[in-house]
Design an enzyme around this catalytic site. Structure first.
Site, short mmCIF file in Angstrom:
data_model
loop_
_atom_site.label_atom_id
_atom_site.label_comp_id
_atom_site.label_asym_id
_atom_site.label_seq_id
_atom_site.Cartn_x
_atom_site.Cartn_y
_atom_site.Cartn_z
N LYS A 9 0.84 -1.20 0.00
CA LYS A 9 0.00 0.00 0.00
C LYS A 9 0.88 1.26 0.00
CE LYS A 9 -3.81 -2.39 2.40
NZ LYS A 9 -4.80 -2.31 3.51
N TYR A 49 -12.35 -2.07 -3.26
CA TYR A 49 -12.88 -2.24 -1.90
C TYR A 49 -14.40 -2.19 -1.85
CZ TYR A 49 -8.25 -2.19 0.30
OH TYR A 49 -6.98 -2.52 0.73
N ASN A 112 -1.84 0.03 6.99
CA ASN A 112 -1.30 -1.24 7.49
C ASN A 112 -0.46 -1.98 6.45
OD1 ASN A 112 -3.34 -2.10 5.85
ND2 ASN A 112 -4.54 -3.11 7.45
N HIS A 115 -1.85 -5.59 1.57
CA HIS A 115 -3.12 -6.27 1.33
C HIS A 115 -2.84 -7.72 0.93
CE1 HIS A 115 -7.14 -7.13 -0.27
NE2 HIS A 115 -6.49 -7.75 -1.24
N GLU A 126 -9.36 -10.28 -7.60
CA GLU A 126 -8.34 -9.25 -7.36
C GLU A 126 -7.13 -9.39 -8.29
OE1 GLU A 126 -7.62 -9.51 -3.12
OE2 GLU A 126 -9.55 -8.58 -2.66
P1 IDP Z 1 -7.65 -7.00 5.74
O1 IDP Z 1 -6.84 -6.04 4.88
O2 IDP Z 1 -6.86 -7.48 6.91
O3 IDP Z 1 -8.28 -8.11 4.94
P2 IDP Z 1 -10.32 -5.79 5.86
O4 IDP Z 1 -11.26 -5.94 6.99
O5 IDP Z 1 -10.63 -6.53 4.60
O6 IDP Z 1 -8.85 -6.14 6.39
O7 IDP Z 1 -10.24 -4.24 5.54
C1 IDP Z 1 -9.63 -3.78 4.36
C2 IDP Z 1 -8.74 -2.61 4.71
O8 IDP Z 1 -9.55 -1.53 5.19
C3 IDP Z 1 -7.74 -2.86 5.84
O9 IDP Z 1 -6.56 -3.51 5.42
C4 IDP Z 1 -7.46 -1.46 6.31
O10 IDP Z 1 -6.56 -0.75 5.44
C5 IDP Z 1 -8.84 -0.82 6.20
N1 IDP Z 1 -9.61 -0.93 7.45
C6 IDP Z 1 -10.19 -2.04 7.98
N2 IDP Z 1 -10.83 -1.76 9.12
C7 IDP Z 1 -10.67 -0.45 9.32
C8 IDP Z 1 -11.11 0.45 10.36
O11 IDP Z 1 -11.79 0.08 11.32
N3 IDP Z 1 -10.71 1.76 10.23
C9 IDP Z 1 -9.98 2.21 9.17
N4 IDP Z 1 -9.56 1.41 8.19
C10 IDP Z 1 -9.89 0.10 8.25
MG MG Z 2 -9.75 -8.01 3.47
#
Ligand code: IDP
Ligand code: MG
Length: 140
Positions: A9, A49, A112, A115, A126
């Site tokens: 990212k 997304y 974070n 992905h 994807e």
């Molecule tokens: P993942 O990337 O671990 O699969 P997902 O729940 O699919 O997590 O969420 C996609 C992305 O959305 C996350 O990697 C993160 O960048 C963002 N995200 C998820 N939950 C939150 C939140 O509560 N606040 C802000 N961003 C979030």
């Molecule tokens: Mg996810």
């Protein structure tokens, strides 16, 4: 053999850890079979997304994902989807296990670093999203 999509990212690219992240994948036995650097339009970030479009963080997430270059890649190997998810660690770095990419480098639940597809169906969608011929988000 399984294929999955990972993305470094914008925060990962800004932190200069593209090589570090790829190295962790390679050391775990995964093979990089496609790779590029690109920037997402807002529409392409929203499409990627789509499953999260009702979530309160959707606008912030798509803004973050369009804030700079990203490095999508296809990784291939035995159990590639789970392997990548394990190497990434939990979504929130505060909850991520020691030695995972997110534990070591991520600043927040949103920023974070990385992905990884979460299932065979999402991996198929994807990988095609970035490397297929039929999508305007595949770029060049
Ligand atoms: P993942 O990337 O671990 O699969 P997902 O729940 O699919 O997590 O969420 C996609 C992305 O959305 C996350 O990697 C993160 O960048 C963002 N995200 C998820 N939950 C939150 C939140 O509560 N606040 C802000 N961003 C979030
Ligand atoms: Mg996810």
């Amino acid at each position: 053999m399984e294929r999955t999509l990972s993305i470094i990212k914008p925060d990962g690219v800004k932190k200069n850890i593209v090589g570090e992240v790829i190295s962790r994948f390679e050391k775990a036995g995964l093979k990089v079979v496609a790779l590029k650097m690109t920037e997402l339009s807002t529409a392409c970030a929203e499409g990627f997304y789509e499953v999260h479009k009702e979530r309160p963080f959707f606008g912030s997430l798509t803004e973050f994902m369009t804030s700079g270059p990203i490095v999508p890649m296809i990784l291939e190997g035995d159990d590639a989807i789970k392997k990548v998810r394990d190497l990434m660690g939990a979504t929130n770095p505060a909850d991520a296990a020691e030695g995972t990419i997110r534990k070591d480098f991520a600043d927040s639940i949103e920023a974070n670093i990385v992905h990884g597809s979460d299932a065979p169906e999402t991996a198929a969608f994807e990988t095609a999203y970035f490397f297929g011929k039929e999508t305007e988000c595949a770029g060049s």
